[in-house]
Design an enzyme around this catalytic site. Structure first.
Site, short mmCIF file in Angstrom:
data_model
loop_
_atom_site.label_atom_id
_atom_site.label_comp_id
_atom_site.label_asym_id
_atom_site.label_seq_id
_atom_site.Cartn_x
_atom_site.Cartn_y
_atom_site.Cartn_z
N LYS A 279 1.30 -1.37 0.04
CA LYS A 279 0.26 -0.02 -0.24
C LYS A 279 0.70 1.25 -0.11
O LYS A 279 1.54 1.13 0.21
CB LYS A 279 -1.07 -0.05 1.46
CG LYS A 279 -1.91 -0.67 1.43
CD LYS A 279 -2.96 -0.82 2.72
CE LYS A 279 -3.88 -2.32 3.16
NZ LYS A 279 -4.42 -2.04 1.88
N ARG B 266 -10.10 -11.60 1.57
CA ARG B 266 -11.18 -12.35 1.10
C ARG B 266 -10.42 -13.76 1.68
O ARG B 266 -11.42 -14.89 1.78
CB ARG B 266 -11.70 -12.40 -0.09
CG ARG B 266 -10.91 -12.02 -0.90
CD ARG B 266 -10.65 -11.81 -2.47
NE ARG B 266 -10.95 -10.12 -2.22
CZ ARG B 266 -10.94 -9.04 -2.67
NH1 ARG B 266 -11.60 -9.37 -3.72
NH2 ARG B 266 -11.29 -7.49 -2.45
#
Length: 499
Positions: A276, A350
């Protein structure tokens, strides 16, 4: 637990002490017991209201210092608006507004739990008490000194004057357990990542054993044996080993299928190899907000001895970019046997949920599963910070969650699922890929999760906009909100708990 508000219930006729808080409608009318308590000071209220243009609108407040004729330090009048228009959540907010008027170090306060039409119900009074505690929460355990003008934690001793003190006290024992659950969730989200890593998170979840919750902790070796390659792939770049924690509360009938809640617990998310940007990366300590909610919820249900069987499961990992971290292009095998091509290592939550959802579906065979995850930035773009995104394969469960959201004030908004979106995560090298690209990002993430529920009635709540960094409200001034505990407790109480 960061909670310094002590709440007691006394009769409406009790003498006020410290700060007195009363309620009036939009005609400045107060209840009979309140009018008697105010006595001649009622005229002071009228004059002060006129001077301050106070009209008694919902949530407005009038603050009078050292009111003549009353043996209290301050008199605070909170407007309720039209009494006929009041809803349950309004009373929670009234409690928060009352707490917001306090200063650090306050020692005593009396709240007259009475409307213009008469004494509040026990449920309404308990909501005020809950709002007080929720608003008063402050996470400052790592501050060694206060700056000039910085408020410290409240230390308030509150007497809530009610029509039936015994009944209110009994009702608050249950409601207080839910508030405790919210505070636990907030504490977990607010903790720094060097303190709260997977092993420590698992240890804290283990404290629920004191309430009778059965705890099972799966270490890396156990997860490898189960084939949880999706979850383990996320954590393999961290020096902190991953954990999965299974919590069970058996409050229902023996042998009855449980309800299940699953939380994403990425204790820190750098994005992995798909790292990020540096800006605001510190916020990724809150990427375990779903797991925090599940732990807080399990505390609430166990502490109030909910008559239902519940399974809570959390997958705990760190997503770090060292030489052992998984790479874009890797293919991992999930516990279900389905293979996943890693396109972006920052679509990691996920993967964690995939294995935990499959584990719970197969091992617990629940009536339904609800997962919570700070899963996608896309949900914040779509819904902002007032609603969590909801996806479900079951209309009845979805409708119940919508209703619980309205009742609790922790609102959800249903978004679509469909085969058209499913195609976006098909892979040419594996059974699926872990991201479908930018468009419909929250939806394709939910489509991914649906492949691991094995037909179990299921709902996915994307809480990226509501669990951390959400705007401050009347009942929350904390960065970590504890979102989801009150919502799911309401869902269980209204629809699944054996009465």
């Amino acid at each position: 637990m960061s909670d310094a508000i002590k709440v007691g219930f006394v009769p409406l006729t009790s003498a006020a002490r410290g700060i007195l808080i009363v309620f009036c409608d939009d005609d400045l009318k107060v209840g009979p017991a309140t009018a008697k308590a105010l006595g001649g000071a009622a005229e002071i209220v009228k004059r002060a209201a006129a001077a301050a243009s106070f009209k008694g609108k919902t949530g407005s407040a009038l603050d009078i210092l050292a009111p003549e004729g009353l043996k209290v330090e301050r008199l605070i009048v909170i407007g309720t608006g039209k009494t006929s228009s009041l809803k349950g959540n309004d009373f929670l907010k009234f409690g928060g507004i009352a707490a917001g008027k306090l200063k650090a170090g306050t020692t005593a306060m009396t709240i007259m739990a009475e409307l213009a039409t008469g004494a509040m119900t026990g449920e309404q009074a308990v909501a005020i008490a809950s709002g007080l505690r929720l608003r008063a929460y402050k996470f400052d355990r790592y501050k060694t000194k206060k700056k000039d003008g910085e408020e410290g934690a409240l230390r308030a001793d509150v007497s809530l004057a009610v029509g039936d003190a015994a009944a209110a006290k009994k009702a608050f024992a249950s409601a207080g357990a839910v508030v405790d659950g919210v505070i636990i969730a907030r504490d977990l989200v607010n903790e720094p990542p060097n303190v709260l890593f997977p092993e420590e998170f698992a240890r804290r979840a283990g404290q629920l054993r004191k309430l009778g919750v059965k705890i099972e902790v799966l270490d890396v070796k156990a997860m490898q044996k189960l084939g949880m390659g999706a979850l383990l792939g996320v954590g393999q770049g961290s020096a902190r080993p991953s954990r999965t924690v299974i919590m069970r509360w058996d409050g229902g009938k023996k042998g009855e299928a449980p309800v299940a809640f699953v939380g994403k617990g990425v204790c820190f998310d750098t994005g992995g190899i798909s790292i990020k940007p540096a800006g605001s990366m510190e916020d990724m300590k809150g990427d375990m907000g779903g797991a925090a909610c599940v732990v807080g919820l399990m505390h609430a249900l166990a502490a109030r001895k909910a008559k239902v069987n519940v399974v809570g499961a959390i997958g705990l990992v760190e997503n770090m970019p060292d030489g052992n971290a998984q790479r874009p292009g890797d293919i991992v095998t999930s516990m279900s046997g389905q293979t996943i091509e890693i396109i972006n290592t920052d679509a990691e939550g996920r993967l964690v949920l995939a294995d935990v959802l499959w584990y719970v579906a197969k091992k617990a065979k629940p009536k339904f599963m609800v997962d919570l995850a700070t899963l996608t930035g896309a949900i914040v773009v779509a819904l902002g910070t007032d609603h969590a995104g909801m996806f479900s394969n079951n209309d009845e469960l979805a409708e119940r969650l919508l209703a619980a959201g309205i009742e609790s004030g922790e609102k959800v908004w249903r978004l679509p699922l469909g085969p058209e979106y499913d195609k976006l995560i098909d892979s040419q090298f594996a059974d699926m890929k872990n991201t479908g690209g930018r468009h419909g990002g929250s939806i394709t993430a939910a489509q991914f999760l649906q492949r691991f529920v094995d037909g179990t009635p299921w709902a996915h709540l994307d809480i990226a906009g509501t669990a951390m960094g959400a705007p401050k409200t009347d009942i929350n001034q904390s960065w970590g909100s504890g979102y989801g505990v009150r919502l799911l407790d309401r869902l269980v109480a209204d629809h699944y708990e054996r009465k």
